[in-house]
Write an enzyme that holds these catalytic residues in place. Structure first.
Site, PDB file in Angstrom:
ATOM      1  N   LYS A  92      -2.571   1.992   2.062  1.00 37.58           N
ATOM      2  CA  LYS A  92      -2.330   1.071   0.950  1.00 37.58           C
ATOM      3  C   LYS A  92      -2.412  -0.399   1.364  1.00 37.58           C
ATOM      4  CE  LYS A  92      -1.328   4.182  -2.286  1.00 37.58           C
ATOM      5  NZ  LYS A  92      -2.144   4.340  -3.518  1.00 37.58           N
ATOM      6  N   GLU A 114       3.181  -1.792  -9.005  1.00 37.67           N
ATOM      7  CA  GLU A 114       3.787  -0.501  -9.343  1.00 37.67           C
ATOM      8  C   GLU A 114       3.758   0.340  -8.078  1.00 37.67           C
ATOM      9  OE1 GLU A 114       0.637  -0.986  -9.489  1.00 37.67           O
ATOM     10  OE2 GLU A 114      -0.104   0.841  -8.540  1.00 37.67           O
ATOM     11  N   SER A 380      -4.272   9.810   5.068  1.00 39.27           N
ATOM     12  CA  SER A 380      -3.931   8.581   4.348  1.00 39.27           C
ATOM     13  C   SER A 380      -2.565   8.008   4.690  1.00 39.27           C
ATOM     14  CB  SER A 380      -4.038   8.809   2.838  1.00 39.27           C
ATOM     15  OG  SER A 380      -3.159   9.833   2.421  1.00 39.27           O
TER      16      SER A 380
END
Ligand SMILES: Cc1ncc(COP(=O)(O)O)c(C=O)c1O
Lengths: 398, 259
Positions: A92, A114, A380
């Protein structure tokens, strides 16, 4: 400009998916972003700052690790792209580093985001601390409970975490609240969306910022296997940002099979699932026309996955197009299978993956890959944030 | 026939437009509330088509939408309820307000046909982009004589306001300030007035109604100084909360604004 898988049309369409279905209140901000994002991303000054931060702050390039014991188990060559080793523990941050630099160039001083699993919230809070910017993160009340460590991390980093109390109190509702905040604060605020979702240009912007994943993969594969191209690239899909980044530089390489893994929850047809590519129909969510889980009246249905990061009733418009066109193969994995994959990777390779990531790992047995095939799984994120869940389900995991 | 134009011709100023959510507080309150609002003197009426994820709405309309959906409201039910409404409410303009996705699933052409059949005059879909309206939906709206209403905010650029004015043949919906429906204005003294005056000075073709955050007689009258009238939504929904007799509450509410 002819649209390709990589490049949507000027109005943000990948095939029939995309666009910017937003209320007038958001129009000036989204339009400003649309007009400027490509120029800013291409600006040498921006690139210099971005690349430096990716290297010295995020810790890129992340390793491509050949997982020998996992390879043996599945009788194929498995490589793991170690996004879990990024600063903050997931992919991210590739996006938030880029967007915070962009927000500064747009003259914004207040950041909203968010978050589902909390990884995007942490990554946003992190870059806001780094840049000295105010940060407000919306998170569903249910997700605040199941990803508690990340709530504390965000607060420690100086962010304010606001609970989203509507709907299923998960990622969709947190996104609604973030959009409402942006409507209320149109002048000083930039909204750092955490995935390849939302109105154009966000899906393309986030895909470009995550594309560093596949850019590195190609170089690393050449070094390790003698070819830049693997047979398979596998990634989990919530909104689809880690998958977009892992697929990006392979999208126009037809020999590379792209495998997108969604969360089936308790089972695709159990009524408790987030397998959007199977259950969704074209519709509009968060400003984008995409595949969407909805009832026959066009009301958005509440998704379910044990994994907070995959618990979303839509997918990014790029992925809707990849599913619709057949360019990517979509697989769905149930909670239980994902939990077993957590244990498997932990025991075989000494790596505890995030619950989202575990869905991609659980697909390894379903690929039909042969002994000479090269399979890259995008790892990830790491599993620290999910420890409480793993303890709770210890019986099914171990 | 253009009931919207007639309403503005008849009354020129202090027009009251009241929004309520179809199927709230109970499923069959839609028509009685509509009749009561009209009888009490509301000049225009917006019927909210509830949506699960209303991005431009604050907590009050979110809540009324959730309740209405739980009550079983959907477009099919709504059009069923509104069939024959023009026999009882012949003149008051009726606008349908909601979000694009339920309309898309119903089918835009089906929606326009049904809306026209029950005698609706206009449609407000905040998440329908101007360009998409022009490119895809304008012909079918026009075929069924349905007038779109677009929002204007303090951030809307002058050229875009002109374009919206060109595409409009009803009224302009001036959002009073940054925020979702029901939000109180947080702007500094004078900022809002300057915005309203700036729009007024543009000499636009269409009349203007100010909405968002208008909730009582004082705020209604203040808004009416800068436009032909104002729109009240959340405050009216709040007035319907927990009442036994919704039509009576509707009459009382309109009286409290217009008296
Ligand atoms: C580790 C990890 N992987 C994947 C996801 C899913 O998001 P996306 O599909 O955008 O990659 C998340 C989201 O929170 C995450 O934390």
């Amino acid at each position: 400009m002819t649209p390709t898988y990589q490049q949507p049309t000027e109005r943000g369409y990948y095939g029939q998916f995309g666009g910017a279905f937003i209320p007038e209140m958001l129009y000036p901000n989204v339009e400003e972003l649309r007009q400027q994002y490509l120029d800013i991303l291409a600006d040498p000054g921006f690139q210099q700052e971005y690349q430096l931060l990716l290297r010295d702050y995020v810790g890129r390039p992340t390793p491509l690790f050949e997982a020998k014991r996992l390879s043996e188990k599945y009788n194929t060559r498995v490589f793991l792209k170690r996004e879990d080793l990024c600063h903050t523990g997931a992919h991210k941050v590739n996006n938030t580093v880029g967007q915070i630099l962009l927000a500064r160039r747009l003259g914004k001083t207040r950041i909203i985001a968010e978050t589902g699993a909390g990884q995007h919230g942490v990554a946003t809070a992190t870059v806001c601390a780094l840049m000295g910017m105010q940060c407000i993160v919306y998170m569903g009340e249910i997700d605040m409970e199941r990803q508690k460590p990340n709530v504390y991390r965000m607060r420690l980093l100086g962010a304010e975490v606001r609970a989203a109390m509507s709907g299923s109190r998960t990622l969709k509702d947190a996104t609604n609240e973030a959009i409402r905040d942006w409507i209320s604060n149109p002048v000083d605020t930039h909204y750092i969306i955490g995935s390849v979702v939302g109105p154009h240009p966000y899906p393309d912007l986030v895909a470009r910022l995550q594309s560093v994943i596949s850019e590195e993969m190609r170089k690393q594969l050449l070094e390790k296997t003698g070819s830049e191209l693997p047979q398979y690239v596998v990634a989990c899909v919530g909104g689809g940002s880690n998958a977009a980044g892992a697929f990006y530089h392979f999208l126009e390489e037809p020999t590379v099979q792209l495998v997108a893994v969604e969360a089936a929850g308790h089972g695709i047809h159990s009524g408790h699932s987030a397998a959007t590519s199977v259950l969704g129909k074209p519709g509009i969510i968060h400003g984008s026309r995409t595949l969407l889980m909805q009832d026959e009246d066009g009301q958005i249905t509440e998704p379910y996955s044990l994994s907070a990061g995959l618990d979303y009733p839509g997918i990014g418009p790029l992925h809707a197009f990849l599913a619709d066109s057949g360019r990517a193969h979509f697989i769905s994995i149930e909670d239980e299978e994902a939990l077993r994959a957590v244990a498997e990777l932990s025991r075989l390779e000494g790596i505890i993956p995030a619950l989202e990531t575990a869905h991609a790992l659980a697909a390894l047995g379903q690929l039909g890959a042969g002994p000479d095939d090269v399979v890259v799984v995008n790892l990830s994120g790491r599993g620290d944030k999910d420890l409480e869940t793993y303890i709770k389900y210890a019986d099914s995991i171990m | 026939m253009n009931r919207i134009k007639d309403a503005f011709d008849k009354k020129q100023k202090n027009l009251l437009n009241v929004y309520f959510t179809a199927g709230y507080p109970s499923l069959h309150d839609t028509v009685p509330i509509l009749q009561a609002l009209s009888a009490a003197g509301a000049d225009l009426i917006e019927i909210g088509m509830p949506f699960s994820d209303p991005l431009a709405d604050g907590p009050v309309i979110q809540q009324s939408s959730t309740v209405a959906l739980q009550n079983g409201m959907n477009l099919r039910v709504l059009f069923g309820q509104l069939a024959g409404i023009r026999e009882q409410v012949p003149d008051t303009p009726i606008l349908l307000m909601g979000y694009l996705n339920p309309v898309l699933q119903f089918g835009v052409e089906n929606f326009c046909r049904e809306a026209a059949a029950v005698g609706a005059d206009g449609v407000i879909l905040p998440d329908l982009p101007l360009d998409d309206y022009v490119a895809e939906y304008q012909p079918v709206f026009q075929q069924y004589n349905l007038r779109p209403v677009f929002l204007i905010t303090p951030q809307t650029a002058p050229a875009r306001i002109r374009r919206i004015d060109e595409l409009t043949d009803s009224f302009l919906y001036l959002v009073s300030g940054p925020g979702t429906t029901g939000g109180a204005s947080t702007q500094a003294e004078g900022v809002q007035e300057a915005y309203f005056q700036r729009i007024e000075a543009m000499q636009l073709r269409n009349p203007r109604l100010i909405g968002f955050g208008i909730g009582d007689k004082a705020s209604f009258q203040k808004a009416c100084q800068y436009a032909e009238g104002a729109i009240i939504g959340s405050a009216f929904i709040r007035a319907l909360e927990g009442v036994d007799d919704a039509p009576a509450a509707a009459s009382r509410f309109v009286a409290s604004i217009l008296s």
